[in-house]
Design an enzyme around this catalytic site. Sequence first.
Site, PDB file in Angstrom:
ATOM      1  N   LYS A   1     -56.138  12.972  35.136  1.00  0.00           N
ATOM      2  CA  LYS A   1     -55.205  12.453  36.136  1.00  0.00           C
ATOM      3  C   LYS A   1     -54.045  13.195  36.040  1.00  0.00           C
ATOM      4  O   LYS A   1     -53.086  13.523  36.997  1.00  0.00           O
ATOM      5  CB  LYS A   1     -55.009  11.033  36.102  1.00  0.00           C
ATOM      6  CG  LYS A   1     -56.035  10.375  36.826  1.00  0.00           C
ATOM      7  CD  LYS A   1     -55.773   8.795  36.638  1.00  0.00           C
ATOM      8  CE  LYS A   1     -56.941   7.804  36.574  1.00  0.00           C
ATOM      9  NZ  LYS A   1     -56.746   6.688  36.513  1.00  0.00           N
TER      10      LYS A   1
ATOM     11  N   LYS B   1     -63.708   7.338  48.179  1.00  0.00           N
ATOM     12  CA  LYS B   1     -62.939   7.605  48.954  1.00  0.00           C
ATOM     13  C   LYS B   1     -62.073   9.074  48.924  1.00  0.00           C
ATOM     14  O   LYS B   1     -61.779   9.626  49.782  1.00  0.00           O
ATOM     15  CB  LYS B   1     -61.729   6.559  48.846  1.00  0.00           C
ATOM     16  CG  LYS B   1     -60.805   6.382  50.083  1.00  0.00           C
ATOM     17  CD  LYS B   1     -61.501   5.911  51.498  1.00  0.00           C
ATOM     18  CE  LYS B   1     -60.432   6.276  52.581  1.00  0.00           C
ATOM     19  NZ  LYS B   1     -61.339   6.105  53.969  1.00  0.00           N
TER      20      LYS B   1
ATOM     21  N   LYS C   1     -70.988  11.226  44.201  1.00  0.00           N
ATOM     22  CA  LYS C   1     -70.860   9.707  44.257  1.00  0.00           C
ATOM     23  C   LYS C   1     -69.954   9.270  45.680  1.00  0.00           C
ATOM     24  O   LYS C   1     -68.932  10.212  45.784  1.00  0.00           O
ATOM     25  CB  LYS C   1     -70.252   9.116  43.004  1.00  0.00           C
ATOM     26  CG  LYS C   1     -70.380   7.516  42.772  1.00  0.00           C
ATOM     27  CD  LYS C   1     -69.831   7.418  41.577  1.00  0.00           C
ATOM     28  CE  LYS C   1     -69.223   5.778  41.609  1.00  0.00           C
ATOM     29  NZ  LYS C   1     -68.578   5.376  40.474  1.00  0.00           N
TER      30      LYS C   1
END
Length: 342
Positions: free
Chosen positions: A114, A196, A193
């Site tokens: 991240k 969103k 997978k």
Amino acid sequence: MSERKRVFSGIQPTGEAHLGNYLGVFRRWAQMVDDYECFYCIVDLHATTREYERPDLVRRVFDLTVSLIASGIDPERCTLFVQSHVPQHTELTWLFNVVTPVGDLQRMTQYKEKSAAVDSVNAGLLNYPVLQAADILLYLADFVPVGEDQRQHLELSRDVARKWNARFGELFPEPETLTGSGSRVIGLDGVAKMSKSMDNTLPIVAEPDEMWKLVRTAVTDPARVRKNDPGNPHVCNVFALHEFFTDDGRREDIEIRCQTAEIGCVDCKRLLNDNIVEQLAPVREKAAELTANPGTVLEILDAGADRARAEAERTMSVVCERMGVGREALHSSLRELAGASP
Ligand code: TRP
């Protein structure tokens, strides 16, 4: 006193709930209330570590609550609440920060990923797993049902529990990951997978024509180019989705007719779409009803936060006493001193 073991789990309010959430998480959460005392938390504070707009965040918290309840999570049989409504989560995070080595946080895979993706790394991103440890340990949870991607964060939670216990006295159980989790659902691209962020999802709550627009874009067996090429259902993601929505008999029929090219991909998708739409009809109806009555949703969340807060206060009073912070710790020490003086 309840003999049942405690479960805690959290979910971030990021984006519309999708079939991956429903099949992988929500159904499992709904069932677990039979066997465990469950705390289910919408972790809005975790979601603030990434860029967001205020109206989106509040809307997502609301929509996720609706999706969870509509998917069968019964708020009467578990404690369903929003993280930021129970301020002890942030309080305990601070106290846990002082027993957490920075090096351990910097080594977290998710932190590395991240932080590499943003220009400026906020401290919340680094301390994210400390907040997660606080979520779990505040309720002295025994088990945490999460996917493989959370394994490292769970390990850190156990380290925090161990370090705190060693320094301030035994209090926190070391929470175990509950594996054997829900189903892993592949997204519309047939590769990753369902998520969103990959933009490959099917929403839980969609009108039939809206669902069809998405289902028809799903990637199928790449080797099947023309309709009369025989298909291989075992490499086809649409067939994999039939696994969840189509009964065994009809699925076997589809399997054979795909292999013999009697049925084309579009027909196969049509059947899937009809079954999804039909099976999710009760979820869709319940969600519509809740969305039309936001007051009911707020009452549910208030009741959940009240129950969670009562538990959280119990833990925090021990934590504060042992760490020597808070009014009570000062009072009890002064009483002792007064008692000891001649
Ligand atoms: N980090 C988790 C995720 O992204 C969400 C989460 C926050 C969580 N706190 C938790 C999960 C506590 C389990 C327990 O999926």
